[in-house]
Design a protein around this motif. Structure first.
Motif, mmCIF file in Angstrom:
data_model
loop_
_atom_site.group_PDB
_atom_site.id
_atom_site.type_symbol
_atom_site.label_atom_id
_atom_site.label_comp_id
_atom_site.label_asym_id
_atom_site.label_seq_id
_atom_site.Cartn_x
_atom_site.Cartn_y
_atom_site.Cartn_z
ATOM 1 N N ILE A 63 11.312 -5.923 -13.398
ATOM 2 C CA ILE A 63 11.663 -6.477 -14.708
ATOM 3 C C ILE A 63 10.539 -7.360 -15.230
ATOM 4 C CG2 ILE A 63 13.252 -8.007 -15.942
ATOM 5 C CD1 ILE A 63 15.457 -7.079 -14.008
ATOM 6 N N ARG A 64 9.982 -8.185 -14.365
ATOM 7 C CA ARG A 64 8.899 -9.079 -14.793
ATOM 8 C C ARG A 64 7.678 -8.281 -15.270
ATOM 9 N NH1 ARG A 64 8.450 -11.708 -10.437
ATOM 10 N NH2 ARG A 64 9.774 -13.452 -11.066
ATOM 11 N N ASP A 65 7.314 -7.257 -14.515
ATOM 12 C CA ASP A 65 6.158 -6.442 -14.897
ATOM 13 C C ASP A 65 6.360 -5.811 -16.271
ATOM 14 O OD1 ASP A 65 4.816 -7.026 -12.570
ATOM 15 O OD2 ASP A 65 5.215 -5.095 -11.603
ATOM 16 N N GLY A 92 6.030 -1.300 -12.944
ATOM 17 C CA GLY A 92 7.398 -1.752 -13.156
ATOM 18 C C GLY A 92 8.383 -0.607 -13.179
ATOM 19 N N ALA A 93 8.005 0.490 -13.830
ATOM 20 C CA ALA A 93 8.870 1.671 -13.861
ATOM 21 C C ALA A 93 9.101 2.216 -12.460
ATOM 22 C CB ALA A 93 8.244 2.735 -14.758
ATOM 23 N N TRP A 94 8.058 2.271 -11.675
ATOM 24 C CA TRP A 94 8.151 2.725 -10.281
ATOM 25 C C TRP A 94 9.170 1.875 -9.519
ATOM 26 C CZ3 TRP A 94 3.182 2.261 -6.718
ATOM 27 C CH2 TRP A 94 3.515 2.587 -5.405
ATOM 28 N N LEU A 95 9.044 0.550 -9.611
ATOM 29 C CA LEU A 95 9.924 -0.345 -8.875
ATOM 30 C C LEU A 95 11.363 -0.261 -9.383
ATOM 31 C CD1 LEU A 95 7.583 -3.459 -8.690
ATOM 32 C CD2 LEU A 95 8.269 -2.004 -6.774
ATOM 33 N N CYS A 96 11.539 -0.266 -10.706
ATOM 34 C CA CYS A 96 12.893 -0.220 -11.253
ATOM 35 C C CYS A 96 13.581 1.098 -10.928
ATOM 36 C CB CYS A 96 12.849 -0.443 -12.764
ATOM 37 S SG CYS A 96 12.372 -2.119 -13.258
ATOM 38 N N GLY A 97 12.829 2.198 -10.990
ATOM 39 C CA GLY A 97 13.400 3.489 -10.623
ATOM 40 C C GLY A 97 13.805 3.538 -9.160
ATOM 41 N N ALA A 98 12.968 2.956 -8.301
ATOM 42 C CA ALA A 98 13.295 2.931 -6.878
ATOM 43 C C ALA A 98 14.568 2.134 -6.621
ATOM 44 C CB ALA A 98 12.125 2.340 -6.093
ATOM 45 N N CYS A 99 14.794 1.081 -7.405
ATOM 46 C CA CYS A 99 16.034 0.301 -7.274
ATOM 47 C C CYS A 99 17.255 1.161 -7.584
ATOM 48 C CB CYS A 99 16.008 -0.889 -8.236
ATOM 49 S SG CYS A 99 14.784 -2.131 -7.843
ATOM 50 N N ALA A 142 12.894 -13.428 -13.973
ATOM 51 C CA ALA A 142 11.975 -12.358 -14.362
ATOM 52 C C ALA A 142 11.563 -12.471 -15.824
ATOM 53 C CB ALA A 142 12.622 -11.004 -14.104
ATOM 54 N N LEU A 143 12.489 -12.920 -16.668
ATOM 55 C CA LEU A 143 12.199 -13.050 -18.101
ATOM 56 C C LEU A 143 11.647 -14.425 -18.450
ATOM 57 C CD1 LEU A 143 15.390 -11.352 -19.606
ATOM 58 C CD2 LEU A 143 13.128 -10.335 -19.285
ATOM 59 N N ASP A 144 11.699 -15.333 -17.479
ATOM 60 C CA ASP A 144 11.235 -16.712 -17.675
ATOM 61 C C ASP A 144 11.942 -17.339 -18.877
ATOM 62 O OD1 ASP A 144 9.812 -19.032 -17.194
ATOM 63 O OD2 ASP A 144 8.070 -18.421 -18.365
ATOM 64 N N GLY A 145 13.294 -17.256 -18.850
ATOM 65 C CA GLY A 145 14.077 -17.799 -19.951
ATOM 66 C C GLY A 145 15.381 -18.383 -19.465
ATOM 67 N N PRO A 146 16.073 -19.142 -20.308
ATOM 68 C CA PRO A 146 17.297 -19.823 -19.891
ATOM 69 C C PRO A 146 18.545 -18.952 -19.876
ATOM 70 C CG PRO A 146 16.790 -20.378 -22.163
ATOM 71 C CD PRO A 146 15.652 -19.540 -21.666
ATOM 72 N N ASP A 147 18.514 -17.804 -20.568
ATOM 73 C CA ASP A 147 19.695 -16.943 -20.653
ATOM 74 C C ASP A 147 19.256 -15.483 -20.530
ATOM 75 O OD1 ASP A 147 21.705 -15.188 -22.359
ATOM 76 O OD2 ASP A 147 22.790 -16.996 -21.748
ATOM 77 N N ALA A 148 19.854 -14.783 -19.561
ATOM 78 C CA ALA A 148 19.409 -13.412 -19.283
ATOM 79 C C ALA A 148 19.729 -12.463 -20.431
ATOM 80 C CB ALA A 148 20.043 -12.914 -17.989
ATOM 81 N N ALA A 149 20.963 -12.466 -20.902
ATOM 82 C CA ALA A 149 21.362 -11.530 -21.957
ATOM 83 C C ALA A 149 20.602 -11.798 -23.245
ATOM 84 C CB ALA A 149 22.862 -11.603 -22.196
ATOM 85 N N ASP A 150 20.492 -13.074 -23.626
ATOM 86 C CA ASP A 150 19.717 -13.407 -24.823
ATOM 87 C C ASP A 150 18.257 -12.998 -24.658
ATOM 88 O OD1 ASP A 150 21.853 -14.431 -26.225
ATOM 89 O OD2 ASP A 150 21.426 -16.526 -25.729
#
Length: 351
Positions: free
Chosen positions: A196-198, A222-229, A282-290
């Motif tokens: 997600i961070r990448d 990032g696509a490689w890692l997220c797909g593997a998840c 990963a997003l370096d923010g206070p709220d994930a959905a936002d």
């Protein structure tokens, strides 16, 4: 500490600029001598380039891949493979082409090499999907895994900015659901957060159509890692909704993921605090959905199902189909919750 189980998938990955030149070596390594090159009509030029790299190994091209992998498309590809006596395939392109290669592998047992050109990451999963009579069926089978994946960031240099954006959001959805999947593990969690961070750091550059080799490589990693998840865990509400919407209404796959992602995050993550914390980091923010909604807006991705042509009258059938079979999810899904969620997605109403 919970007991966990993690089973690594038998995947060979070749990664790096110029890796297309190694494609012949990879097909030779797995013993392919008569290769059918698969693509969409729009990627015919890439298919021709791949055939040139393969030389005498290439015995044909089939450029009829379509989104959501309709069964007649699989029938046609399997017939072509038989006619040219192919002993394997190369899937050159994005999720539609790789989905077709998976279906052919499942149908007639042909191994294939994946050559991804977008950032969705489906090549790293044993998940297959087929659409017939406006219903998309999915399953998991190791038989559909590619024998090798060749990631060449150079091949993504011509991907339109809009396609890069929504395919990357599609991959982020894979990681988010892996973070709260019942069969997750520390290994999956680490890959998901990094993936997600990448992607979140690279996609704004790519959406601005900037020529940035480092951003393309980072997004592809990032696509490689997220797909593997996704390949290692169970899918939840997000993927169920996207499969129903895509199969029933023939919506564009990645764009649908982009719209659904922040809404399902807002619904599920309060019930999965560890996953919520990982996405926020990963997003370096206070709220994930936002943060996910803001990222989609920055990328110029669609923000409502109405933008994809969905009518209010179509939502009732989507609700019924989504609730028709049980699936894992961190939060119980009631009929009224799903109705509200889909109405918000359709209108683009954000909290």
């Amino acid at each position: 500490m919970n007991v966990v189980a993690y089973e690594a998938l038998p995947m060979r990955v070749v990664f790096g600029p110029g890796s297309l030149a190694r494609l012949g070596e990879e097909t030779d390594r797995i013993g392919l001598r008569r290769v059918l090159v698969l693509s969409t009509p729009g990627q015919r030029g890439l298919a021709e380039r791949v055939a040139a790299v393969l030389g005498d190994r290439a015995v044909g091209m089939h450029d009829r891949a379509r989104r959501h992998v309709p069964v007649p498309t699989v029938d046609e590809a399997a017939k072509t493979a038989t006619e040219v006596a192919a002993d394997g395939c190369v899937a050159a392109g994005g999720g539609s082409t790789i989905g077709l290669a998976k279906a052919v592998a499942l149908r007639v047992g042909l191994p294939y090499v994946a050559l991804p050109t977008t950032y969705a990451g489906s090549e790293m999963t044993p998940v297959w999907g087929l659409t017939e009579n406006a219903r998309k069926r999915t399953g998991r089978d190791r038989a559909v895994l590619p024998a090798a994946v060749v990631y060449d960031p150079d091949l993504t240099s011509t991907v339109p900015a809009a396609v890069a954006a929504v395919s990357g959001l599609n991959a982020i959805a894979h990681a988010m659901e892996a973070l709260y999947a019942p069969d997750g593990s520390p290994v999956v969690a680490a890959m998901a957060e990094r993936g997600i961070r990448d992607l979140a750091s690279a996609l704004p550059t790519l959406a601005a159509a900037e020529a940035d080799d480092a951003a393309r490589a980072s997004a592809l990693e990032g696509a490689w890692l997220c797909g593997a998840c996704l390949g290692a865990t169970t899918m939840g509400l997000h993927h169920k909704l996207c499969h129903v919407l895509g199969g029933m209404l023939d919506l564009p796959h990645a764009e649908t993921h982009a719209v659904v992602l922040p809404y399902v995050a807002a619904f599920n993550l309060p019930a999965a605090p560890d996953a919520d914390a990982a996405v926020r980091r990963a997003l370096d923010g206070p709220d994930a959905a936002d943060g996910l909604r803001d990222l989609a807006a920055r990328l110029g991705a669609p923000l409502s199902l109405a933008e994809l042509g969905v009518e209010r009258s179509q939502l009732d059938l989507v609700v019924e189909e989504t609730l028709s079979a049980p699936y894992a999810n961190p939060r119980p899904i009631r009929h009224e919750d799903l109705v509200r969620l889909l109405e918000e997605m359709r209108s683009g109403c954000w909290r």
